[in-house]
Design a protein around this motif. Structure first.
Motif, PDB file in Angstrom:
ATOM      1  N   PRO A 101      34.929  -6.380 -18.236  1.00 25.18           N
ATOM      2  CA  PRO A 101      34.186  -5.227 -18.759  1.00 25.18           C
ATOM      3  C   PRO A 101      32.806  -5.636 -19.266  1.00 25.18           C
ATOM      4  O   PRO A 101      32.636  -6.739 -19.812  1.00 25.18           O
ATOM      5  N   VAL A 102      31.831  -4.774 -19.096  1.00 23.03           N
ATOM      6  CA  VAL A 102      30.508  -5.029 -19.660  1.00 23.03           C
ATOM      7  C   VAL A 102      30.602  -4.887 -21.175  1.00 23.03           C
ATOM      8  O   VAL A 102      31.116  -3.878 -21.674  1.00 23.03           O
ATOM      9  N   PRO A 103      30.147  -5.876 -21.935  1.00 21.29           N
ATOM     10  CA  PRO A 103      30.263  -5.799 -23.398  1.00 21.29           C
ATOM     11  C   PRO A 103      29.514  -4.599 -23.969  1.00 21.29           C
ATOM     12  O   PRO A 103      28.432  -4.248 -23.495  1.00 21.29           O
ATOM     13  N   GLN A 104      30.102  -3.997 -24.990  1.00 21.22           N
ATOM     14  CA  GLN A 104      29.445  -2.923 -25.728  1.00 21.22           C
ATOM     15  C   GLN A 104      28.751  -3.520 -26.949  1.00 21.22           C
ATOM     16  O   GLN A 104      29.318  -4.363 -27.636  1.00 21.22           O
ATOM     17  N   ILE A 105      27.516  -3.105 -27.190  1.00 22.82           N
ATOM     18  CA  ILE A 105      26.744  -3.724 -28.263  1.00 22.82           C
ATOM     19  C   ILE A 105      26.706  -2.853 -29.519  1.00 22.82           C
ATOM     20  O   ILE A 105      26.790  -1.626 -29.452  1.00 22.82           O
ATOM     21  N   ASP A 106      26.575  -3.528 -30.671  1.00 21.25           N
ATOM     22  CA  ASP A 106      26.400  -2.869 -31.952  1.00 21.25           C
ATOM     23  C   ASP A 106      24.912  -2.596 -32.182  1.00 21.25           C
ATOM     24  O   ASP A 106      24.062  -3.097 -31.432  1.00 21.25           O
ATOM     25  N   PRO A 107      24.561  -1.844 -33.227  1.00 24.75           N
ATOM     26  CA  PRO A 107      23.149  -1.497 -33.447  1.00 24.75           C
ATOM     27  C   PRO A 107      22.198  -2.686 -33.574  1.00 24.75           C
ATOM     28  O   PRO A 107      21.027  -2.587 -33.197  1.00 24.75           O
ATOM     29  N   ASN A 108      22.702  -3.806 -34.084  1.00 24.77           N
ATOM     30  CA  ASN A 108      21.827  -4.971 -34.284  1.00 24.77           C
ATOM     31  C   ASN A 108      21.959  -6.008 -33.173  1.00 24.77           C
ATOM     32  O   ASN A 108      21.499  -7.145 -33.318  1.00 24.77           O
ATOM     33  N   GLU A 109      22.575  -5.640 -32.081  1.00 26.36           N
ATOM     34  CA  GLU A 109      22.806  -6.586 -30.990  1.00 26.36           C
ATOM     35  C   GLU A 109      21.999  -6.227 -29.747  1.00 26.36           C
ATOM     36  O   GLU A 109      21.466  -5.115 -29.625  1.00 26.36           O
ATOM     37  N   VAL A 110      21.951  -7.187 -28.827  1.00 25.19           N
ATOM     38  CA  VAL A 110      21.325  -6.962 -27.532  1.00 25.19           C
ATOM     39  C   VAL A 110      22.308  -7.361 -26.435  1.00 25.19           C
ATOM     40  O   VAL A 110      23.192  -8.195 -26.642  1.00 25.19           O
ATOM     41  N   LEU A 111      22.135  -6.737 -25.287  1.00 24.52           N
ATOM     42  CA  LEU A 111      22.887  -7.119 -24.100  1.00 24.52           C
ATOM     43  C   LEU A 111      21.913  -7.843 -23.185  1.00 24.52           C
ATOM     44  O   LEU A 111      20.869  -7.302 -22.816  1.00 24.52           O
TER      45      LEU A 111
END
Length: 375
Positions: A21-31
Motif C-alpha cells: 500500500p502507498v503510505p498515508q502521511i500525517d500533517p507534518n510528513e511528506v511522501l
C-alpha cells in the motif's frame, strides 16, 4: 498512487518484489518518491542472518535506508519542502519527547522508527513517508545518487566530527576501508586532519583509500600459526608504529582512531596505536564480544566511544561538505542496478564483487522505473 512495488525480505535469503500500500502521511510528513537507495552492510546482514543483535526480523520487511528522492506529496502543516523538491532522506524518526531527544542526542531515542530496522519497512519501494524535517533539500550541484550517499556520509560526520571532535592539524587512523571507513577518512581530511592513516587487509582497498583520502596506508602482516589475537594485535601495532613512524606522544602521535571494520584485532590494535590521552571511536559492528586490554585503556587514559548512526546537525554538515566539494562521494559508487535487479544487487554486494571481477564499494539501486543512469 496505488502502484508501490517494494523489495521485501521474507526470511533468511528469501526476498521478492511485492506490491505494498502507498503510505498515508500525517500533517507534518511528506511522501517521497524514492529514486536512489544504497545497499548498506546492515541490509546484507539482515538478508543473511535475519537479525542484528536485538533487532530480529519476525515478519516481512522492506529493505533499504540510504535513500534520496523527490517529494511527491506534503502534509497540510509542512512548510520546509514542496512537491517536486529533490531531497536526501534521513531514515530515523524519533519521538522528540524523551530525555535523549530533548538533550540533543535523538539517535539514542528508545522509540526511534528507523527504516529497514525491524519491524519498520525501508526505502526500497516507490514511496516512503517521513517527517518533513528529515527531508533535506539537495543543492543543485548534488545528484539524487549523491543524496543517497548522505546517509553513510552522515555516519562518518557523526563519528569524526561529533564524537571524535577532530580539530585541524590532528592525526587520524581509520581501520577498515569499506564505504564508512573511506568516508571517515574523507571527513577527517575535509576538517583539516594533517595525517589520515588507512588500515585494511585487502591491498586493492588500500590503493583506493590512498587515491581517495588517505595520506598513509598500512597492510597488517599475516597472523602466525597458533598466534592469539591479542599477541597478533601487539605485534601488529608495533609494526604499524615502526613502519609509519607513529609515536605515543607529540606531533607523530595519532590523536583519533576510528574502527569501521568491527574486527577484534583491529580494535585491539587501535587502542594500542592511539596516543596517550587520545580518543578511540567504534563505528563498525562485528562480533559483539571482544577482548579489550583495559590496562592499556586505563594507563593511557583513553576516551572510548561507540558511534550509533547520526544525530542533530550531521545530515546538514554532510550535505554542506559534499556540496562544497570538500568530500566527493561519487568515486565510492562502484555498481548501479535497476529496481527489478535488486536481488542481483544484494548478491553482488554480498560477494564483494560483480561477475566481471570488479570489487564492490557501494551499490546503488534505482527506484521503480528509474533509469540507473539518471542522476
Amino acid at each position: 498512487m496505488s502502484d508501490n512495488p517494494s523489495f521485501v525480505l521474507k526470511g533468511i535469503l528469501d526476498v521478492e518484489i511485492q506490491q505494498k500500500p502507498v503510505p498515508q502521511i500525517d500533517p507534518n510528513e511528506v511522501l517521497v518518491e524514492v529514486k536512489k537507495t544504497g545497499i548498506c552492510g546492515s541490509d546484507v546482514h539482515f538478508l543473511l542472518h535475519g537479525r542484528i543483535g536485538d533487532f530480529v526480523v519476525e515478519k516481512p520487511m522492506v529493505l533499504g535506508h540510504e535513500a534520496a528522492g523527490v517529494v511527491s506529496k506534503v502534509g497540510s502543516s509542512v512548510t520546509n519542502v514542496k512537491v517536486g523538491d529533490r531531497v536526501a532522506m534521513e531514515p530515523g524518526a524519533t519521538c522528540r519527547k524523551c530525555e535523549a531527544c530533548k538533550e540533543g542526542r535523538y539517535q539514542l531515542c528508545p522509540d526511534v522508527i528507523f527504516a529497514a530496522t525491524p519491524p519498520t519497512d525501508g526505502t526500497l519501494a516507490r514511496y516512503y513517508r517521513l517527517p518533513s524535517d528529515l527531508a533535506y533539500p539537495l543543492p543543485p550541484n548534488l545528484s539524487l545518487e549523491d543524496g543517497a550517499m548522505m546517509e553513510p556520509l552522515s555516519v562518518a560526520v557523526h563519528a569524526v566530527s561529533k564524537l571524535g571532535a577532530l580539530r585541524s592539524n590532528q592525526s587520524v587512523a581509520v581501520f577498515g576501508c569499506g564505504p564508512v571507513g573511506l568516508l571517515c577518512m574523507a571527513v577527517a581530511k575535509a576538517l583539516g586532519a594533517s595525517r589520515v592513516v588507512a588500515v585494511d587487509i585487502v591491498p586493492s582497498r588500500l590503493e583506493f583509500a590512498k587515491a581517495y583520502a588517505a595520506t598513509d596506508v598500512f597492510l597488517p602482516p599475516p597472523m602466525e600459526k597458533d598466534e592469539s589475537k591479542v599477541a597478533f594485535s601487539m605485534r601488529n601495532a608495533q609494526a604499524m608504529k615502526e613502519k609509519l613512524g607513529i609515536a605515543d606522544r607529540g606531533p607523530q602521535a595519532i590523536d583519533l582512531v576510528l574502527d569501521a571494520s568491527g574486527a577484534e584485532v583491529s580494535i585491539q590494535t587501535g587502542i594500542r596505536i592511539v596516543k596517550s590521552g587520545g580518543t578511540y571511536v567504534q563505528v563498525g559492528m562485528g562480533n559483539p564480544n571482544v577482548n579489550v586490554d583495559m590496562f592499556v585503556v586505563i594507563c593511557k587514559e583513553l576516551v572510548l566511544k561507540g558511534s550509533f548512526r547520526y544525530g542533530p546537525g550531521d545530515y546538514p554538515l554532510a550535505i554542506a561538505l559534499a556540496a562544497s566539494g570538500k568530500v566527493d562521494v561519487k568515486p565510492l559508487v562502484s555498481h548501479r542496478f535497476p529496481f527489478m535487479q535488486a536481488r542481483e544487487a544484494f548478491e553482488t554486494t554480498r560477494n564483494g564483487k560483480s561477475p566481471d571481477g570488479k570489487g564492490v564499494i557501494k551499490a546503488i539501486i534505482s527506484g521503480p522505473d528509474v533509469d540507473i543512469n539518471e542522476p
